[in-house]
Enzyme design. Structure first.
Site, PDB file in Angstrom:
ATOM      1  CD  GLU A  96      -2.931  -1.242   2.232  1.00 11.04           C
ATOM      2  OE1 GLU A  96      -2.434  -1.022   3.353  1.00 11.04           O
ATOM      3  OE2 GLU A  96      -4.099  -1.600   2.072  1.00 11.04           O
ATOM      4  CB  CYS A 346       0.949   7.240  11.510  1.00 11.13           C
ATOM      5  SG  CYS A 346       2.518   6.746  12.134  1.00 11.13           S
TER       6      CYS A 346
END
Length: 376
Positions: A96, A346
């Site tokens: 990704e 994150c």
């Protein structure tokens, strides 16, 4: 029936490698420069469209070579404009990549490995284990695929990507032989032409490879610290058992001494885990540990993933922590979360190696208040 011969993927070469390849097939090195402009500046992968190459050369290239980047398996847009791309690799695996637009920049968070071997306990990627390193073409191909999808522009003010952060899946320093040529292409004026201050590599602390990095390329450096002492860091970032904090920071200072890209300071990333590493005493300890290492500190609110044993520190605890650090004269930024509604924040990037419920992506890392980082 004989197997179809494997073609040479030209995305695996930086400029020096491409010139060497063209020389090996009897062509002048300047042909490599022309090829780079077609691939990276025009976004062209079809040799027939490269009209300033003679037909004989185009036919030779079609027979022997290809320009092949990972394909988009799917993409998701977040409410804040962030786009998460799942890119399919050879063999069917996926990584990704996250594109984070902002007013004055557009940052791409890039993966270096399928999975990760470092076993950081707060990171979703680590829960899937390590599968393999990405090739040069699979790393730079993430940048090429997203740039050509968003739309290339000759106007520098409209570049689809202005910053790249090596903060995706994996530990970049454990794939140095492929990460460095890929970053060469990010910096090369014939390719993406990014400033070395706009290409950032993040590491959890592979110290020998950090020393090698400093001898091979100059880019901005970020470090995944996440704890103020070795006892806690041994637990949550296990590579610390091999390269403890002071050894890691000494390596960082050696890198800074060679680097112009960092303007004398490293970015320290510190994920805020409720009740684990976010007390005021730990803030004082962190400030003292960093006293000899010029730095700016990014405090990263933890992004939960399914099955995670941790929770995010409250805003008030993060603010108190930041104020303690600031009282020591340290530059502190609380990172703004981007893309969390599509699991693109994150610490949330996993890809397709394991159960998709564990998917994880990373966030944004910037020199001001925004940042993207996929924790190692």
């Amino acid at each position: 029936m004989s197997a179809k011969p494997t073609k040479i993927n030209l995305l695996n070469f930086n400029r020096a490698g491409l010139r060497e390849y063209f020389s090996s097939i009897g062509e002048k090195p300047f042909r490599a420069d022309q090829m780079m402009k077609w691939i990276y500046q025009a976004g062209v992968s079809d040799f027939d469209q490269m009209t300033n190459l003679n037909k004989a050369l185009r036919e030779k290239l079609k027979a022997q070579c290809e320009v092949k980047a990972p394909e988009i398996a799917y993409q998701q847009g977040a409410s804040d404009g962030t786009i998460k791309f799942a890119l399919r690799l050879e063999g069917g695996q996926e990584v990704e990549t996250v594109w984070i637009p902002d007013e004055d920049r557009a940052t791409l968070c890039v993966s270096s490995q399928v999975g990760c071997a470092l076993e950081c306990t707060f990171c979703s990627t680590a829960q899937q284990g390590f599968n393999r390193n990405l090739s040069v073409s699979e790393i730079i191909g993430q940048v090429w695929r997203v740039a050509t999808t968003i739309g290339l522009s000759n106007d520098s003010a409209k570049r689809p990507i202005t910053n790249v952060v090596m903060m995706g899946m994996g530990e970049p320093l454990l794939n140095l032989k492929n990460v460095v040529p890929a970053m060469d292409l990010m910096l090369d004026d014939l390719a993406f032409g990014l400033s070395k201050r706009r290409v950032t590599l993040s590491t959890s602390g592979v110290v020998p490879a950090l020393d090698m990095l400093g001898d091979q390329i100059d880019v901005a450096l970020a470090i995944s610290l996440h704890a103020p002492d070795d006892k806690l860091r041994d637990e949550i970032v296990p590579i610390n058992k091999k390269y403890p904090i002071q050894e890691f920071l000494a390596g960082v200072r050696r890198y800074l001494a060679k680097s112009n890209a960092n303007q004398g300071k490293v970015t320290v990333e510190y994920v805020m885990l409720n009740g684990i590493n976010d007390s005021t005493d730990q803030a004082h300890e962190l400030a003292k540990v960093l006293a000899d290492t010029p730095c700016k500190i990014n405090l990263i609110p933890f992004n939960p993933y399914p099955g995670s044993p941790y929770s995010r520190s409250s805003n008030s605890r993060i603010d108190r922590f930041a104020k303690v650090l600031s009282s020591y004269g340290l530059m502190v930024v609380v990172r703004k979360t981007r893309g969390d509604d599509i699991d693109a924040a994150c610490g949330q990037l996993v890809g397709d190696v394991v159960d998709r419920t564990k998917r994880m992506l990373k966030k944004q890392m910037k020199g001001d208040e925004i940042s993207v980082k996929m924790e190692h």
